[in-house]
Write a protein that holds these residues in place. Structure first.
Motif, PDB file in Angstrom:
ATOM      1  N   ILE A 161       0.930  -1.223   0.200  1.00  0.00           N
ATOM      2  CA  ILE A 161       0.242   0.069  -0.615  1.00  0.00           C
ATOM      3  C   ILE A 161       0.996   1.043  -0.329  1.00  0.00           C
ATOM      4  O   ILE A 161       2.229   1.275   0.366  1.00  0.00           O
ATOM      5  N   THR A 162       0.313   2.552  -0.691  1.00  0.00           N
ATOM      6  CA  THR A 162       1.264   3.482  -0.120  1.00  0.00           C
ATOM      7  C   THR A 162       0.141   4.639   0.811  1.00  0.00           C
ATOM      8  O   THR A 162      -0.938   3.975  -0.231  1.00  0.00           O
ATOM      9  N   ALA A 163       0.677   5.358   1.824  1.00  0.00           N
ATOM     10  CA  ALA A 163      -0.317   5.598   2.985  1.00  0.00           C
ATOM     11  C   ALA A 163       0.197   7.393   2.631  1.00  0.00           C
ATOM     12  O   ALA A 163       1.364   7.551   2.220  1.00  0.00           O
ATOM     13  N   GLN A 164      -0.891   8.115   3.041  1.00  0.00           N
ATOM     14  CA  GLN A 164      -0.705   9.328   3.720  1.00  0.00           C
ATOM     15  C   GLN A 164      -1.813   9.910   4.690  1.00  0.00           C
ATOM     16  O   GLN A 164      -2.468   9.053   5.008  1.00  0.00           O
ATOM     17  N   TYR A 165      -1.243  11.047   5.082  1.00  0.00           N
ATOM     18  CA  TYR A 165      -2.546  11.866   6.403  1.00  0.00           C
ATOM     19  C   TYR A 165      -2.280  13.252   5.949  1.00  0.00           C
ATOM     20  O   TYR A 165      -1.737  13.707   5.669  1.00  0.00           O
ATOM     21  N   GLU A 166      -3.641  13.138   6.709  1.00  0.00           N
ATOM     22  CA  GLU A 166      -4.138  14.627   7.186  1.00  0.00           C
ATOM     23  C   GLU A 166      -3.818  15.081   8.173  1.00  0.00           C
ATOM     24  O   GLU A 166      -5.249  14.248   8.746  1.00  0.00           O
ATOM     25  N   GLN A 167      -4.373  16.506   8.888  1.00  0.00           N
ATOM     26  CA  GLN A 167      -3.821  16.497  10.664  1.00  0.00           C
ATOM     27  C   GLN A 167      -5.737  17.300  10.933  1.00  0.00           C
ATOM     28  O   GLN A 167      -5.596  18.077  10.027  1.00  0.00           O
ATOM     29  N   HIS A 168      -5.831  16.676  11.816  1.00  0.00           N
ATOM     30  CA  HIS A 168      -6.590  17.501  12.551  1.00  0.00           C
ATOM     31  C   HIS A 168      -6.643  18.645  13.189  1.00  0.00           C
ATOM     32  O   HIS A 168      -5.670  18.249  14.592  1.00  0.00           O
ATOM     33  N   LYS A 169      -7.339  20.392  13.661  1.00  0.00           N
ATOM     34  CA  LYS A 169      -7.002  20.613  14.910  1.00  0.00           C
ATOM     35  C   LYS A 169      -7.968  21.493  15.092  1.00  0.00           C
ATOM     36  O   LYS A 169      -9.082  21.152  14.206  1.00  0.00           O
ATOM     37  N   GLU A 170      -8.070  21.926  16.097  1.00  0.00           N
ATOM     38  CA  GLU A 170      -8.763  22.718  17.516  1.00  0.00           C
ATOM     39  C   GLU A 170      -8.264  23.851  17.523  1.00  0.00           C
ATOM     40  O   GLU A 170      -7.436  23.178  18.389  1.00  0.00           O
ATOM     41  N   ARG A 176      -4.882  26.018  17.810  1.00  0.00           N
ATOM     42  CA  ARG A 176      -3.750  25.006  16.950  1.00  0.00           C
ATOM     43  C   ARG A 176      -3.437  24.012  17.591  1.00  0.00           C
ATOM     44  O   ARG A 176      -1.941  23.405  17.529  1.00  0.00           O
ATOM     45  N   VAL A 177      -3.979  22.796  18.643  1.00  0.00           N
ATOM     46  CA  VAL A 177      -3.799  22.007  18.637  1.00  0.00           C
ATOM     47  C   VAL A 177      -4.137  20.947  17.922  1.00  0.00           C
ATOM     48  O   VAL A 177      -5.350  20.935  17.607  1.00  0.00           O
ATOM     49  N   VAL A 178      -3.225  20.195  17.729  1.00  0.00           N
ATOM     50  CA  VAL A 178      -3.495  18.666  16.837  1.00  0.00           C
ATOM     51  C   VAL A 178      -4.520  17.689  17.462  1.00  0.00           C
ATOM     52  O   VAL A 178      -3.748  17.390  18.589  1.00  0.00           O
ATOM     53  N   THR A 179      -5.369  17.257  17.157  1.00  0.00           N
ATOM     54  CA  THR A 179      -6.589  16.803  17.849  1.00  0.00           C
ATOM     55  C   THR A 179      -6.379  14.978  16.963  1.00  0.00           C
ATOM     56  O   THR A 179      -7.098  14.091  18.221  1.00  0.00           O
TER      57      THR A 179
END
Length: 312
Positions: free
Chosen positions: A202-211, A213-216
Motif C-alpha cells: 500500500i501507499t499511504a498519506q495523512y492529513e491532521q485535524h486541529k482544534e 492550534r492543537v492537533v487532535t
C-alpha cells in the motif's frame, strides 16, 4: 502465502512490543497455521532461528542472539484492551500478558511460547472482523511501521481511517515517548509511513485535524499498489453518503454523525471517554471518536437499537 491473521480488536488494542518480539509473535502465528498445529492455551509453539533468519533476511548467527534476548523480555509484555462490564454497565480496561509461558532452547536456537488464554481467541476467531496479510509485507518494517500497517489494512475495504492523536499513540504503544508532536511525527509517524510506502503493498498519506492550534487527530488514506504500469488501485474514494462494510447496519457516515450527536446517545455513552481526552473536550472530538468506535465495534453500544437514535 505466509498469512498472519489477527482479530481487529487485537489490532486496535494498545500494546508495545520490540521489533524482534513482534516478529516472533507473527512467525509463531504463521507457523502454527502452516503446520496445522493450530493455536490454543495449552500448546507451546516453536519459532526456530533458521526460520526467523530466512523470513526476515538476516544472518542466522544474529538470529540466535536476537531470539535469546527477546525471550528474556517477551514474558513481561502486555496488551491493553477494553471490554464491557455487563454487571455495572461500564467499560473496563483490561491488561493481560501476551504469553503465559516462554523458554529458549540453548544451542538449538528455538523459542517455545504459549499464548495467554485471553489472547488466543483474538488470534483464532475469524468469523467476525479480522485482518490477514502476508508476513512478507512487514519484513522490512520497524515496530511502529508494522503496527501502523496493521491498523491501516484493517480498513482495507474503505481505504481510510480517522483516529485521534491519543488513540494513535496508545495503539502504537507510546506512553511517555515522543510526547512533543514534532518528535512524534518525525521519529515515528513519518518514518513509519516512508517504510510502509516503500516496502509494502500500500501507499499511504495523512492529513491532521486541529482544534485551534492543537492537533487532535489524523485521517489516513491509502491505495493498494498494482504493478507499476497499471498504477495503484484507489480504495479510498467514498463520500459520506455511502455506507461501507465497517459501518453499522448499513448506516452512512452522515447518519452515524447524527446518532453520536443525539443528546440521548451522548447521555448514555459519555462514560466511555475521559473528560481530559479530545473526545471529552469538544463536539468535533466527540463526533469522530464515537463514529470510529461505532464502526470498529458496535457491540459496546447496546443500550438500545442504534437506529433508534435517528428517531429522536
Amino acid at each position: 502465502m505466509k498469512l498472519v491473521v489477527k482479530d481487529n480488536s487485537l489490532i486496535n488494542a494498545s500494546y508495545s512490543l520490540g521489533l524482534v518480539e513482534q516478529r516472533i509473535m507473527l512467525l509463531a502465528i504463521v507457523e502454527a497455521r502452516e503446520t496445522g498445529q493450530g493455536i490454543d492455551t495449552d500448546t507451546f509453539l516453536e519459532v526456530h532461528a533458521q526460520h526467523y533468519a530466512d523470513r526476515f533476511d538476516i544472518d542466522v548467527n544474529n538470529a540466535y542472539s536476537m531470539l535469546s534476548e527477546a525471550t528474556q523480555t517477551l514474558f513481561n509484555r502486555q496488551v491493553t484492551y477494553t471490554v464491557h462490564d455487563e454487571k455495572r454497565n461500564k467499560p473496563e480496561k483490561r491488561v493481560v500478558r501476551w504469553v503465559s509461558g516462554i523458554s529458549y532452547v540453548e544451542g538449538a536456537g528455538v523459542v517455545k511460547l504459549r499464548f495467554a488464554p485471553e489472547v488466543v481467541p483474538l488470534i483464532t476467531r475469524l468469523e467476525k472482523n479480522f485482518t490477514s496479510y502476508e508476513l512478507g509485507q512487514v519484513k522490512n518494517l520497524n515496530s511502529y511501521a508494522t503496527r501502523l500497517y496493521e491498523i491501516l489494512v484493517s480498513w482495507r475495504s474503505v481505504g481510510k481511517v480517522t483516529i485521534s492523536l491519543e488513540e494513535l499513540r496508545n495503539n502504537l504503544g507510546l506512553i511517555d515517548e515522543y510526547s512533543r508532536l514534532e518528535a512524534f511525527k518525525r521519529r515515528v509517524l513519518d518514518l513509519a509511513l516512508n517504510q510502509i510506502n516503500k516496502h509494502t503493498d500500500i501507499t499511504a498519506q495523512y492529513e491532521q485535524h486541529k482544534e485551534g492550534r492543537v492537533v487532535t487527530g489524523f485521517t489516513f488514506r491509502f491505495k493498494i499498489k498494482r504493478d507499476k504500469k497499471k498504477g495503484a488501485i484507489d480504495v479510498g474514494e467514498r463520500d459520506a453518503d455511502t455506507a461501507d462494510m465497517f459501518t453499522v447496519e448499513g448506516l452512512n457516515d452522515k447518519q452515524l454523525g447524527r446518532i453520536v450527536r443525539n443528546p440521548m446517545f451522548m447521555a448514555e455513552y459519555n462514560h466511555l471517554v475521559s473528560p481530559t481526552s479530545p473526545a471529552g473536550q469538544s463536539q468535533q472530538g466527540w463526533d469522530f471518536e464515537m463514529v470510529n468506535r461505532l464502526k470498529r465495534d458496535a457491540s459496546q453500544f447496546n443500550k438500545r437499537p442504534i437506529r433508534d437514535y435517528l428517531e429522536y
